[in-house]
Write a protein that holds these residues in place. Structure first.
Motif, PDB file in Angstrom:
ATOM      1  N   TYR A   1      33.312 -28.919  -1.535  1.00  0.00           N
ATOM      2  CA  TYR A   1      33.373 -30.115  -2.383  1.00  0.00           C
ATOM      3  C   TYR A   1      31.934 -30.588  -2.657  1.00  0.00           C
ATOM      4  O   TYR A   1      31.075 -30.558  -1.760  1.00  0.00           O
ATOM      5  CB  TYR A   1      34.167 -31.184  -1.633  1.00  0.00           C
ATOM      6  N   PRO A   2      31.624 -31.032  -3.876  1.00  0.00           N
ATOM      7  CA  PRO A   2      30.228 -31.320  -4.262  1.00  0.00           C
ATOM      8  C   PRO A   2      29.498 -32.340  -3.387  1.00  0.00           C
ATOM      9  O   PRO A   2      28.260 -32.311  -3.315  1.00  0.00           O
ATOM     10  CB  PRO A   2      30.372 -31.843  -5.701  1.00  0.00           C
ATOM     11  N   TYR A   3      30.226 -33.240  -2.727  1.00  0.00           N
ATOM     12  CA  TYR A   3      29.571 -34.277  -1.926  1.00  0.00           C
ATOM     13  C   TYR A   3      29.363 -33.874  -0.461  1.00  0.00           C
ATOM     14  O   TYR A   3      28.869 -34.668   0.338  1.00  0.00           O
ATOM     15  CB  TYR A   3      30.389 -35.569  -1.977  1.00  0.00           C
ATOM     16  N   LEU A   4      29.736 -32.661  -0.118  1.00  0.00           N
ATOM     17  CA  LEU A   4      29.599 -32.235   1.276  1.00  0.00           C
ATOM     18  C   LEU A   4      28.182 -31.736   1.566  1.00  0.00           C
ATOM     19  O   LEU A   4      27.546 -31.073   0.750  1.00  0.00           O
ATOM     20  CB  LEU A   4      30.602 -31.125   1.590  1.00  0.00           C
ATOM     21  N   ILE A   5      27.710 -32.072   2.786  1.00  0.00           N
ATOM     22  CA  ILE A   5      26.412 -31.610   3.262  1.00  0.00           C
ATOM     23  C   ILE A   5      26.647 -30.481   4.264  1.00  0.00           C
ATOM     24  O   ILE A   5      27.262 -30.693   5.312  1.00  0.00           O
ATOM     25  CB  ILE A   5      25.630 -32.749   3.944  1.00  0.00           C
ATOM     26  N   LEU A   6      26.168 -29.272   3.935  1.00  0.00           N
ATOM     27  CA  LEU A   6      26.313 -28.121   4.807  1.00  0.00           C
ATOM     28  C   LEU A   6      24.973 -27.791   5.453  1.00  0.00           C
ATOM     29  O   LEU A   6      23.922 -27.856   4.790  1.00  0.00           O
ATOM     30  CB  LEU A   6      26.808 -26.899   4.040  1.00  0.00           C
ATOM     31  N   SER A   7      25.001 -27.456   6.742  1.00  0.00           N
ATOM     32  CA  SER A   7      23.766 -27.072   7.420  1.00  0.00           C
ATOM     33  C   SER A   7      23.327 -25.691   6.950  1.00  0.00           C
ATOM     34  O   SER A   7      24.119 -24.909   6.417  1.00  0.00           O
ATOM     35  CB  SER A   7      23.972 -27.064   8.941  1.00  0.00           C
ATOM     36  N   ASP A   8      22.044 -25.390   7.138  1.00  0.00           N
ATOM     37  CA  ASP A   8      21.502 -24.115   6.672  1.00  0.00           C
ATOM     38  C   ASP A   8      22.169 -22.916   7.340  1.00  0.00           C
ATOM     39  O   ASP A   8      22.282 -21.848   6.726  1.00  0.00           O
ATOM     40  CB  ASP A   8      19.989 -24.062   6.937  1.00  0.00           C
ATOM     41  N   ASP A   9      22.594 -23.094   8.598  1.00  0.00           N
ATOM     42  CA  ASP A   9      23.224 -21.966   9.306  1.00  0.00           C
ATOM     43  C   ASP A   9      24.721 -21.863   9.028  1.00  0.00           C
ATOM     44  O   ASP A   9      25.400 -20.969   9.549  1.00  0.00           O
ATOM     45  CB  ASP A   9      22.968 -22.056  10.814  1.00  0.00           C
TER      46      ASP A   9
ATOM     47  N   GLN B   1      27.767 -26.528  10.273  1.00  0.00           N
ATOM     48  CA  GLN B   1      28.046 -27.961  10.281  1.00  0.00           C
ATOM     49  C   GLN B   1      28.357 -28.452   8.879  1.00  0.00           C
ATOM     50  O   GLN B   1      27.787 -27.955   7.896  1.00  0.00           O
ATOM     51  CB  GLN B   1      26.860 -28.755  10.837  1.00  0.00           C
ATOM     52  N   VAL B   2      29.254 -29.461   8.812  1.00  0.00           N
ATOM     53  CA  VAL B   2      29.577 -30.054   7.521  1.00  0.00           C
ATOM     54  C   VAL B   2      29.859 -31.537   7.698  1.00  0.00           C
ATOM     55  O   VAL B   2      30.516 -31.945   8.662  1.00  0.00           O
ATOM     56  CB  VAL B   2      30.778 -29.356   6.846  1.00  0.00           C
ATOM     57  N   ALA B   3      29.325 -32.337   6.782  1.00  0.00           N
ATOM     58  CA  ALA B   3      29.562 -33.785   6.776  1.00  0.00           C
ATOM     59  C   ALA B   3      29.641 -34.251   5.329  1.00  0.00           C
ATOM     60  O   ALA B   3      29.193 -33.552   4.406  1.00  0.00           O
ATOM     61  CB  ALA B   3      28.449 -34.531   7.516  1.00  0.00           C
ATOM     62  N   HIS B   4      30.207 -35.441   5.119  1.00  0.00           N
ATOM     63  CA  HIS B   4      30.314 -35.998   3.774  1.00  0.00           C
ATOM     64  C   HIS B   4      29.074 -36.843   3.471  1.00  0.00           C
ATOM     65  O   HIS B   4      28.669 -37.691   4.261  1.00  0.00           O
ATOM     66  CB  HIS B   4      31.562 -36.866   3.659  1.00  0.00           C
ATOM     67  N   GLY B   5      28.471 -36.586   2.307  1.00  0.00           N
ATOM     68  CA  GLY B   5      27.321 -37.384   1.890  1.00  0.00           C
ATOM     69  C   GLY B   5      27.724 -38.409   0.840  1.00  0.00           C
ATOM     70  O   GLY B   5      28.858 -38.449   0.375  1.00  0.00           O
ATOM     71  N   ASP B   6      26.774 -39.250   0.446  1.00  0.00           N
ATOM     72  CA  ASP B   6      27.058 -40.290  -0.539  1.00  0.00           C
ATOM     73  C   ASP B   6      26.681 -39.875  -1.954  1.00  0.00           C
ATOM     74  O   ASP B   6      26.980 -40.583  -2.915  1.00  0.00           O
ATOM     75  CB  ASP B   6      26.301 -41.578  -0.175  1.00  0.00           C
ATOM     76  N   ILE B   7      26.015 -38.740  -2.074  1.00  0.00           N
ATOM     77  CA  ILE B   7      25.599 -38.273  -3.396  1.00  0.00           C
ATOM     78  C   ILE B   7      25.979 -36.804  -3.555  1.00  0.00           C
ATOM     79  O   ILE B   7      26.214 -36.094  -2.584  1.00  0.00           O
ATOM     80  CB  ILE B   7      24.067 -38.436  -3.604  1.00  0.00           C
ATOM     81  N   ILE B   8      26.028 -36.356  -4.786  1.00  0.00           N
ATOM     82  CA  ILE B   8      26.348 -34.958  -5.054  1.00  0.00           C
ATOM     83  C   ILE B   8      25.231 -34.065  -4.524  1.00  0.00           C
ATOM     84  O   ILE B   8      24.044 -34.336  -4.735  1.00  0.00           O
ATOM     85  CB  ILE B   8      26.544 -34.724  -6.568  1.00  0.00           C
ATOM     86  N   GLN B   9      25.622 -33.015  -3.793  1.00  0.00           N
ATOM     87  CA  GLN B   9      24.658 -32.107  -3.195  1.00  0.00           C
ATOM     88  C   GLN B   9      24.351 -30.940  -4.137  1.00  0.00           C
ATOM     89  O   GLN B   9      25.080 -30.688  -5.098  1.00  0.00           O
ATOM     90  CB  GLN B   9      25.218 -31.574  -1.869  1.00  0.00           C
TER      91      GLN B   9
END
Length: 333
Positions: free
Chosen positions: A164-172, A175-183
């Motif tokens: 989903y466009p707002y998700l923050i994925l770690s480089d490896d 990990q995944v978390a929801h951000g407040d802006i489009i990634q």
């Protein structure tokens, strides 16, 4: 035609080998459980016998001390009786009055009712020991089941093409978390557009697989597996009917298994790390609390046709209240 039949024969042989291997693993696991059971019962029996022997020795010692004190009191009373017998014949009444009070004063005598001898184990103590044994065996059984599932651990890495466009994925990709802006994520036809979800890179269409996810610090999340053909563009209920087998936490304390009508789960302990186990051929998806080994929920008797992918949904950030990432953990087998 011949090639297809040959391929089918090989698939049947491979499936038979897998079943045979799984059966042998089941036998070993069950033997370990019964061995632990026998050892625990023997240990409990030894501890109970030792405790009873100690109580018996304490009772015998208490009896000996009591007899000794009573014999001593009898000897003192005989001495008093002899003195009083002699004084009964004296004519020195003044001397008799002077010593009478000391001879007739009550002694510090111990009485039988004051002694309570514990010569046998109480029923309540035995019940407590058996309850502790039952708890111990239950914990061992849960840990044994969890260790067996962990033997099927796979290395899960998140697929940014599905995110989903707002998700923050770690480089490896762990990990995944929801951000407040489009990634800055790939603009892919495989990405989810209505739900904050992401899949693992590798799907499975046979055998068993297992992975663990740390959910510590989160107030909302959804975990499980999803079929390859799940609709990623439209809003829908996440449930087996739409191609998702998952459990969910909402509002920090409401756990549910996601069906068309969600099933509330009454968990005694808040899971910090969740294990997800899938047996594709048996149609099983089960969830476990890794720390305690406790079973959370199982989808049973399912029929899978597509590949199944690990499914992660950290849900909305909720103004920072749900900002901790879901973390795919390494499984130590």
């Amino acid at each position: 035609m011949i090639r297809d039949k040959t391929k089918k024969i090989q698939e049947i042989k491979n499936s038979a080998e897998v079943r045979k291997r799984n059966s042998e693993e089941e036998k070993v696991a069950r033997a370990e459980v019964f061995t632990d059971l026998i050892r625990s019962i023997e240990r409990c029996q030894t501890e109970m016998q030792y405790k009873m022997e100690r109580q018996q020795k304490a009772a015998e010692k208490q009896e000996d001390e009591l007899i000794e004190k009573l014999e001593q009191e009898i000897a003192e009373l005989k001495i008093r009786n002899n003195v009083l017998e002699r004084l009964s014949h004296t004519e020195d009444h003044l001397h008799l009055l002077q010593i009478y009070s000391s001879l007739c004063s009550p002694r510090n005598t111990r009485y039988w009712p004051e002694i309570r001898l514990k010569t046998q184990e109480s029923v309540e103590t035995l019940r407590t020991a058996l309850t502790q044994l039952q708890d111990t065996l239950h914990q061992k059984l849960k840990k044994t089941v969890l260790r067996k599932m962990q033997q099927n651990a796979v290395n899960v890495i998140l697929d940014p093409d599905t995110a989903y466009p707002y998700l923050i994925l770690s480089d490896d990709g762990k990990q995944v978390a929801h951000g407040d802006i489009i990634q800055k994520l790939p603009n892919s036809p495989k990405s989810f557009e209505r739900y904050p979800c992401v899949l693992g890179k590798v799907g499975f269409s046979s055998r068993r697989f297992y992975f663990e996810v740390e959910v510590k610090g989160n107030t909302d999340w959804t975990l499980g597996v999803a079929r390859e053909s799940i609709d990623r563009k439209e809003r829908m209920k996440l449930c087996p009917g739409t191609g998702c087998w998952a459990v969910n936490l909402s509002d920090g304390n409401e756990y549910k298994a996601l069906y068309g009508r969600p099933v509330s789960l009454d968990l005694k302990v808040t899971p910090q790390q969740v294990g997800v186990f899938v047996d594709y051929e048996d149609g099983l998806v089960s969830f476990h609390d890794v720390e305690s080994g406790s079973h959370i929920y199982s989808f049973t008797a399912q029929h899978f046709t597509d590949k199944l992918y690990p499914f992660f949904c950290p849900n909305l950030n909720n103004e920072g209240k749900n900002s901790s990432p879901l973390i795919i953990k390494r499984v130590y087998r």
